[in-house]
Design a protein around this motif. Structure first.
Motif, PDB file in Angstrom:
ATOM      1  N   GLY A 273     -49.467 -38.620 -44.367  1.00 41.96           N
ATOM      2  CA  GLY A 273     -50.804 -38.065 -44.195  1.00 41.96           C
ATOM      3  C   GLY A 273     -51.850 -39.051 -43.725  1.00 41.96           C
ATOM      4  N   VAL A 274     -51.524 -40.348 -43.689  1.00 46.49           N
ATOM      5  CA  VAL A 274     -52.497 -41.340 -43.222  1.00 46.49           C
ATOM      6  C   VAL A 274     -52.636 -41.319 -41.704  1.00 46.49           C
ATOM      7  N   PHE A 275     -51.739 -40.640 -41.007  1.00 43.63           N
ATOM      8  CA  PHE A 275     -51.742 -40.654 -39.545  1.00 43.63           C
ATOM      9  C   PHE A 275     -52.462 -39.438 -38.980  1.00 43.63           C
ATOM     10  N   ASP A 276     -53.316 -39.680 -37.966  1.00 40.81           N
ATOM     11  CA  ASP A 276     -53.933 -38.569 -37.245  1.00 40.81           C
ATOM     12  C   ASP A 276     -52.865 -37.727 -36.548  1.00 40.81           C
ATOM     13  N   THR A 277     -51.889 -38.404 -35.972  1.00 36.78           N
ATOM     14  CA  THR A 277     -50.833 -37.758 -35.187  1.00 36.78           C
ATOM     15  C   THR A 277     -49.534 -38.518 -35.411  1.00 36.78           C
ATOM     16  N   ILE A 278     -48.423 -37.802 -35.357  1.00 41.78           N
ATOM     17  CA  ILE A 278     -47.110 -38.443 -35.273  1.00 41.78           C
ATOM     18  C   ILE A 278     -46.458 -37.964 -33.977  1.00 41.78           C
ATOM     19  N   ILE A 279     -45.991 -38.909 -33.189  1.00 41.18           N
ATOM     20  CA  ILE A 279     -45.320 -38.610 -31.921  1.00 41.18           C
ATOM     21  C   ILE A 279     -43.833 -38.888 -32.079  1.00 41.18           C
ATOM     22  N   VAL A 280     -43.014 -37.976 -31.586  1.00 38.97           N
ATOM     23  CA  VAL A 280     -41.566 -38.156 -31.593  1.00 38.97           C
ATOM     24  C   VAL A 280     -41.128 -38.445 -30.158  1.00 38.97           C
ATOM     25  N   GLY A 281     -40.458 -39.559 -29.972  1.00 39.41           N
ATOM     26  CA  GLY A 281     -40.062 -40.010 -28.645  1.00 39.41           C
ATOM     27  C   GLY A 281     -38.943 -39.176 -28.042  1.00 39.41           C
ATOM     28  N   VAL A 282     -38.657 -39.433 -26.780  1.00 37.41           N
ATOM     29  CA  VAL A 282     -37.669 -38.639 -26.046  1.00 37.41           C
ATOM     30  C   VAL A 282     -36.294 -38.764 -26.699  1.00 37.41           C
ATOM     31  N   ARG A 283     -35.669 -37.621 -26.866  1.00 37.54           N
ATOM     32  CA  ARG A 283     -34.300 -37.483 -27.375  1.00 37.54           C
ATOM     33  C   ARG A 283     -34.123 -38.027 -28.789  1.00 37.54           C
ATOM     34  N   ALA A 284     -35.207 -38.155 -29.538  1.00 35.77           N
ATOM     35  CA  ALA A 284     -35.072 -38.643 -30.914  1.00 35.77           C
ATOM     36  C   ALA A 284     -34.225 -37.697 -31.761  1.00 35.77           C
ATOM     37  N   TYR A 285     -34.374 -36.386 -31.528  1.00 36.85           N
ATOM     38  CA  TYR A 285     -33.593 -35.427 -32.314  1.00 36.85           C
ATOM     39  C   TYR A 285     -32.127 -35.391 -31.871  1.00 36.85           C
ATOM     40  N   ASN A 286     -31.800 -36.080 -30.806  1.00 32.30           N
ATOM     41  CA  ASN A 286     -30.409 -36.253 -30.404  1.00 32.30           C
ATOM     42  C   ASN A 286     -29.815 -37.554 -30.936  1.00 32.30           C
ATOM     43  N   THR A 287     -30.660 -38.563 -31.163  1.00 30.14           N
ATOM     44  CA  THR A 287     -30.155 -39.921 -31.408  1.00 30.14           C
ATOM     45  C   THR A 287     -30.485 -40.487 -32.788  1.00 30.14           C
ATOM     46  N   ARG A 288     -31.451 -39.916 -33.501  1.00 31.36           N
ATOM     47  CA  ARG A 288     -31.859 -40.469 -34.798  1.00 31.36           C
ATOM     48  C   ARG A 288     -31.286 -39.615 -35.931  1.00 31.36           C
ATOM     49  N   ASP A 289     -30.203 -40.079 -36.545  1.00 30.16           N
ATOM     50  CA  ASP A 289     -29.561 -39.321 -37.625  1.00 30.16           C
ATOM     51  C   ASP A 289     -30.524 -39.035 -38.775  1.00 30.16           C
ATOM     52  N   ILE A 290     -31.473 -39.934 -38.997  1.00 30.57           N
ATOM     53  CA  ILE A 290     -32.385 -39.799 -40.130  1.00 30.57           C
ATOM     54  C   ILE A 290     -33.211 -38.519 -40.050  1.00 30.57           C
ATOM     55  N   LEU A 291     -33.370 -37.980 -38.855  1.00 34.67           N
ATOM     56  CA  LEU A 291     -34.180 -36.775 -38.711  1.00 34.67           C
ATOM     57  C   LEU A 291     -33.524 -35.545 -39.348  1.00 34.67           C
ATOM     58  N   LYS A 292     -32.214 -35.615 -39.595  1.00 30.76           N
ATOM     59  CA  LYS A 292     -31.570 -34.520 -40.325  1.00 30.76           C
ATOM     60  C   LYS A 292     -32.227 -34.311 -41.684  1.00 30.76           C
ATOM     61  N   SER A 293     -32.486 -35.401 -42.364  1.00 30.56           N
ATOM     62  CA  SER A 293     -33.000 -35.317 -43.732  1.00 30.56           C
ATOM     63  C   SER A 293     -34.519 -35.417 -43.821  1.00 30.56           C
ATOM     64  N   THR A 294     -35.179 -35.859 -42.757  1.00 35.23           N
ATOM     65  CA  THR A 294     -36.630 -36.065 -42.833  1.00 35.23           C
ATOM     66  C   THR A 294     -37.436 -35.061 -42.011  1.00 35.23           C
ATOM     67  N   HIS A 295     -36.750 -34.194 -41.280  1.00 34.43           N
ATOM     68  CA  HIS A 295     -37.469 -33.238 -40.436  1.00 34.43           C
ATOM     69  C   HIS A 295     -38.399 -32.346 -41.260  1.00 34.43           C
ATOM     70  N   LYS A 296     -37.947 -31.942 -42.456  1.00 30.36           N
ATOM     71  CA  LYS A 296     -38.796 -31.098 -43.301  1.00 30.36           C
ATOM     72  C   LYS A 296     -40.068 -31.837 -43.704  1.00 30.36           C
ATOM     73  N   ARG A 297     -39.969 -33.153 -43.889  1.00 33.32           N
ATOM     74  CA  ARG A 297     -41.161 -33.945 -44.208  1.00 33.32           C
ATOM     75  C   ARG A 297     -42.158 -33.885 -43.054  1.00 33.32           C
ATOM     76  N   LEU A 298     -41.663 -33.942 -41.822  1.00 33.23           N
ATOM     77  CA  LEU A 298     -42.547 -33.885 -40.662  1.00 33.23           C
ATOM     78  C   LEU A 298     -43.228 -32.526 -40.559  1.00 33.23           C
ATOM     79  N   LEU A 299     -42.487 -31.454 -40.820  1.00 30.40           N
ATOM     80  CA  LEU A 299     -43.093 -30.127 -40.755  1.00 30.40           C
ATOM     81  C   LEU A 299     -44.082 -29.928 -41.900  1.00 30.40           C
ATOM     82  N   ASN A 300     -43.799 -30.502 -43.053  1.00 31.55           N
ATOM     83  CA  ASN A 300     -44.761 -30.440 -44.154  1.00 31.55           C
ATOM     84  C   ASN A 300     -46.037 -31.197 -43.804  1.00 31.55           C
TER      85      ASN A 300
END
Length: 211
Positions: free
Chosen positions: A45-72
């Motif tokens: 919540g300290v960030f005005d914006t979070i940007i996800v780089g190109v193909r991160a959802y293809n290459t960053r395994d951590i997004l499996k478990s943290t994607h819900k945090r980003l949507l929250n």
């Protein structure tokens, strides 16, 4: 520079090779690169914006478990800007807060006409005024891996397509979710910003700061 910005800090989730954070820092933004630990545990919540780089959802395994945090984070009032991903081997079933499907549709003509489907949309005005001249001097392409279907919650403010092809508005999806906003873009800002295309940079800043 004639690029206006109003916010100061952002988080950035690197995907594949991506020089965009370097240029955002040159513009005066504070850019914190998220490693796996900060994606898993840091207070977003300290960030005005979070940007996800190109193909991160293809290459960053951590997004499996943290994607819900980003949507929250979005639901609580944050801005999440996701750049293009390939439809195959995604780490999550659904990138956005509402469904959309990625395709292989792209705009290969770098000078393809861009049509403003909603010319009064805020992304064309704040904090930078976006006109047709913003799409001059783009390199290599307009964009790639556009969405081909999406939930009615998404707005599609603009579209572009190669000559002889049908309209292609899935290159920019924006929606409100809870108190925040979500943006998916297949437009190739990762090419245009390092190439010094000022109009693309101004539009990208508007997406970063879209409310």
């Amino acid at each position: 520079s004639d690029i206006r910005r109003t916010h100061k800090g952002m988080g950035y989730v690197n995907g594949s090779v991506d020089d965009v954070p370097k240029y955002l820092k040159q513009l005066g933004y504070r850019v914190d690169i998220h490693d796996d630990r900060s994606l898993s545990g840091a207070y977003l919540g300290v960030f005005d914006t979070i940007i996800v780089g190109v193909r991160a959802y293809n290459t960053r395994d951590i997004l499996k478990s943290t994607h819900k945090r980003l949507l929250n984070y979005v639901r609580e009032g944050g801005r999440l800007l996701v750049q293009y991903n390939v439809s195959r081997r995604l780490q999550v079933k659904q990138i956005g807060p509402f469904p959309f499907s990625l395709s292989r549709r792209r705009v290969t003509e770098e000078d393809a006409v861009v049509h403003f489907l909603d010319p009064k949309h805020p992304i064309f005005f704040k904090p930078n005024r976006i006109k047709a001249t913003a799409f001059l001097h783009w390199v290599q392409e307009r964009g790639l891996y556009f969405a081909d279907s999406w939930h009615q919650a998404y707005q599609t403010p603009m579209e572009s397509h190669d000559q002889g092809e049908k309209k292609n508005p899935g290159g920019l999806l924006v929606c409100r979710y809870g108190k925040g906003t979500f943006v998916y873009t297949g437009y190739s800002f990762f090419r245009q910003i390092p190439a010094g295309v000022g109009g693309a940079f101004r539009l990208f800043v508007n997406l970063i700061e879209y409310r």
